[in-house]
Enzyme design. Sequence first.
Site, short mmCIF file in Angstrom:
data_model
loop_
_atom_site.label_atom_id
_atom_site.label_comp_id
_atom_site.label_asym_id
_atom_site.label_seq_id
_atom_site.Cartn_x
_atom_site.Cartn_y
_atom_site.Cartn_z
N ARG A 1 76.24 36.91 5.29
CA ARG A 1 75.50 37.81 4.43
C ARG A 1 75.35 39.21 5.01
NH1 ARG A 1 70.51 33.78 3.65
NH2 ARG A 1 71.78 32.32 4.84
N GLY A 2 75.65 39.33 6.31
CA GLY A 2 75.33 40.56 7.03
C GLY A 2 75.98 41.84 6.53
N GLU B 1 83.03 43.32 7.82
CA GLU B 1 82.17 42.49 8.67
C GLU B 1 81.02 43.36 9.19
OE1 GLU B 1 80.89 39.89 9.83
OE2 GLU B 1 81.96 39.03 11.54
N ASP B 2 79.89 42.77 9.40
CA ASP B 2 78.75 43.55 9.91
C ASP B 2 78.92 43.88 11.39
OD1 ASP B 2 78.42 40.89 10.68
OD2 ASP B 2 76.30 40.77 10.11
N ASP C 1 81.15 40.23 17.56
CA ASP C 1 80.48 39.87 18.80
C ASP C 1 81.49 39.10 19.68
OD1 ASP C 1 78.13 39.58 20.43
OD2 ASP C 1 77.80 37.59 19.62
N LYS D 1 80.61 44.79 19.64
CA LYS D 1 80.11 44.60 21.02
C LYS D 1 81.29 44.14 21.86
CE LYS D 1 76.03 42.26 19.50
NZ LYS D 1 75.04 41.21 19.78
N PHE E 1 70.89 42.47 21.13
CA PHE E 1 70.78 41.80 19.83
C PHE E 1 70.19 42.79 18.85
CE2 PHE E 1 69.57 38.91 16.52
CZ PHE E 1 70.63 38.01 16.52
N VAL E 2 70.92 43.07 17.78
CA VAL E 2 70.49 44.12 16.84
C VAL E 2 70.15 43.55 15.47
CG1 VAL E 2 71.77 45.96 18.02
CG2 VAL E 2 72.89 44.64 16.22
N ASP F 1 70.49 40.41 10.41
CA ASP F 1 69.21 39.69 10.55
C ASP F 1 69.01 39.08 11.93
OD1 ASP F 1 71.29 37.64 10.12
OD2 ASP F 1 69.59 36.26 10.15
P1 IMP Z 1 81.06 36.39 16.43
O1 IMP Z 1 81.77 35.29 15.71
O2 IMP Z 1 80.47 35.97 17.71
O3 IMP Z 1 81.90 37.66 16.55
O4 IMP Z 1 79.81 36.72 15.58
C1 IMP Z 1 79.85 37.42 14.44
C2 IMP Z 1 78.58 37.21 13.66
O5 IMP Z 1 77.46 36.93 14.49
C3 IMP Z 1 78.22 38.49 12.96
O6 IMP Z 1 78.81 38.53 11.69
C4 IMP Z 1 76.72 38.41 12.87
O7 IMP Z 1 76.33 37.73 11.71
C5 IMP Z 1 76.31 37.59 14.06
N1 IMP Z 1 75.81 38.48 15.13
C6 IMP Z 1 76.46 38.89 16.23
N2 IMP Z 1 75.73 39.72 16.98
C7 IMP Z 1 74.57 39.86 16.31
C8 IMP Z 1 73.39 40.63 16.56
O8 IMP Z 1 73.25 41.38 17.53
N3 IMP Z 1 72.40 40.51 15.62
C9 IMP Z 1 72.51 39.71 14.52
N4 IMP Z 1 73.60 39.00 14.25
C10 IMP Z 1 74.62 39.07 15.14
MG MG Z 2 77.52 37.65 10.00
#
Ligand code: IMP
Ligand code: MG
Length: 178
Positions: free
Chosen positions: A44-45, A101-102, A105, A133, A154-155, A161
């Site tokens: 949803r981000g 994508e929001d 990470d 990140k 963490f943002v 959210d």
């Molecule tokens: P990844 O699969 O680890 O790259 O994570 C991606 C998803 O994790 C993002 O689409 C976010 O929804 C969530 N996410 C990663 N970092 C943060 C953060 O700092 N705050 C909130 N959600 C995060």
């Molecule tokens: Mg997300």
Amino acid sequence: MSQPYVIDKMISAKAIDARIEELAREIRATFGTEEKLVVVGLLRGSFVFIADLVRELEDINVEVDFIEASSYGDKMESSREVRILSDLRGEISGRNVLLVEDIVDTGHTLFQVVKYLKGRSPKRLETIALLDKPSRREVEIKATWTGFEIPDEFVVGYGIDYAQRNRNLPYIGKVRFT
Ligand code: IMP
Ligand code: MG
């Protein structure tokens, strides 16, 4: 009950706005304005980002679709297993696609969703993430365009959210436990 926290402002609404204008120019230069573009938001981000982004692409014939992948749940750690919870409604085969994508990470979500979408044979698939990140990366992937690179914090805000809270902040802030 979650631990109490405060939110320190990190990226202002104005800075986000200015960056989206730049990004829209690059997207326009890459895809052109002649062909249709399917803009796919990762729920949803990305819902706030996609809303602002498509309005900067008003001269392009844009279709908006969404896909939902499993995420953190209420935790702050990536599950590393990505499942498609809710699929696209429309066709992307043979079409230009921009995945939105929001935040990238560990990179697992973007990696898996890109793989999934490529399996649907788009003509061209590019990706955009508001935040990145890079120090957290576990799989080698980078969005075509990134709004802002941020440190390992963490943002929340601007659609993002923490346990479903703070999506409605107009800016990006970092969570600090008190
Ligand atoms: P990844 O699969 O680890 O790259 O994570 C991606 C998803 O994790 C993002 O689409 C976010 O929804 C969530 N996410 C990663 N970092 C943060 C953060 O700092 N705050 C909130 N959600 C995060
Ligand atoms: Mg997300």
